[in-house]
Design an enzyme around this catalytic site. Structure first.
Site, short mmCIF file in Angstrom:
data_model
loop_
_atom_site.label_atom_id
_atom_site.label_comp_id
_atom_site.label_asym_id
_atom_site.label_seq_id
_atom_site.Cartn_x
_atom_site.Cartn_y
_atom_site.Cartn_z
N CYS A 123 86.51 39.02 36.62
CA CYS A 123 87.21 38.45 37.77
C CYS A 123 86.28 38.49 38.99
CB CYS A 123 88.47 39.30 38.04
SG CYS A 123 89.40 38.84 39.50
N GLY A 124 86.51 37.62 39.93
CA GLY A 124 85.75 37.65 41.17
C GLY A 124 85.93 38.96 41.93
#
Length: 193
Positions: free
Chosen positions: A71-72
């Site tokens: 995930c970012g």
């Protein structure tokens, strides 16, 4: 067969993902008595298959994170590890891997544990992968996101790395969206540092 409930859960997931970058903070400002506490739950550890009663954290504030490896927001692992190293005697961080948002945590418990240690040196307690939204939502996250159970909050995770803060008595006090970090003033105020 798609039920109305599952269709609603999918729609909710899509809509809430759109707002993941908003700096949302929810605070318990009502004096509503919850029907349970976080201490009523036992969770399976990420490693060792051991059941951990959350009651062992009585007397400390608890930060509950739904986490993901792809995930970012995944670099927040480093932020939360640093926070835990500094304040772990007063505030415990608990990580709950979840694959609910764009399949960003598809690994096994063993793969997740290895990733967290190798890439971020995670030492805060991590637990077995669960669902944090939807039809298979784990009872802990049902409690965290149902005001009839926790006394005030109805906000489900909108993306990975949402935060719930629980006080020293097992009562839910705050919800923070994904982008909030442990160095943000509103979070520091919520945990009293």
């Amino acid at each position: 067969m798609i039920t109305i409930k599952s269709l609603f859960a999918m729609l909710l997931t899509l809509l809430t993902g759109l707002f993941a970058n908003k700096s949302e903070v929810r605070v318990n400002s009502e004096n509503v008595a919850p029907s349970a506490s976080v201490y009523d739950f036992k969770m399976k550890a990420l490693e060792g298959n051991k059941e951990i009663p959350l009651s062992q954290y009585k007397g400390k504030k608890i930060v509950i994170l739904n986490v993901a490896s792809k995930c970012g927001y995944t670099p927040q692992y480093a932020d939360w590890e640093k926070f835990y190293e500094q304040y772990g005697d007063k505030v415990v961080v608990l990580g709950f891997p979840a694959n609910n948002f764009k399949e960003q945590e598809s690994g096994t418990d063993e793969e997740i544990a290895a990733f967290c240690k190798k890439n971020y040196g995670v030492t805060f307690p991590m637990f077995s992968k669960i669902d944090v939204i939807g039809e298979k939502q784990h009872p802990l996250y049902k409690w965290l996101s149902d005001k009839n159970l926790n006394g005030w909050n109805d906000k489900v995770p909108t993306w990975n790395f949402c935060k719930y803060v629980v006080d020293e008595n097992g009562k839910l006090t705050h919800f923070f969206a994904s982008k909030i970090k442990p160095t943000d003033e509103e979070f520091k105020t919520a945990v009293g540092i």
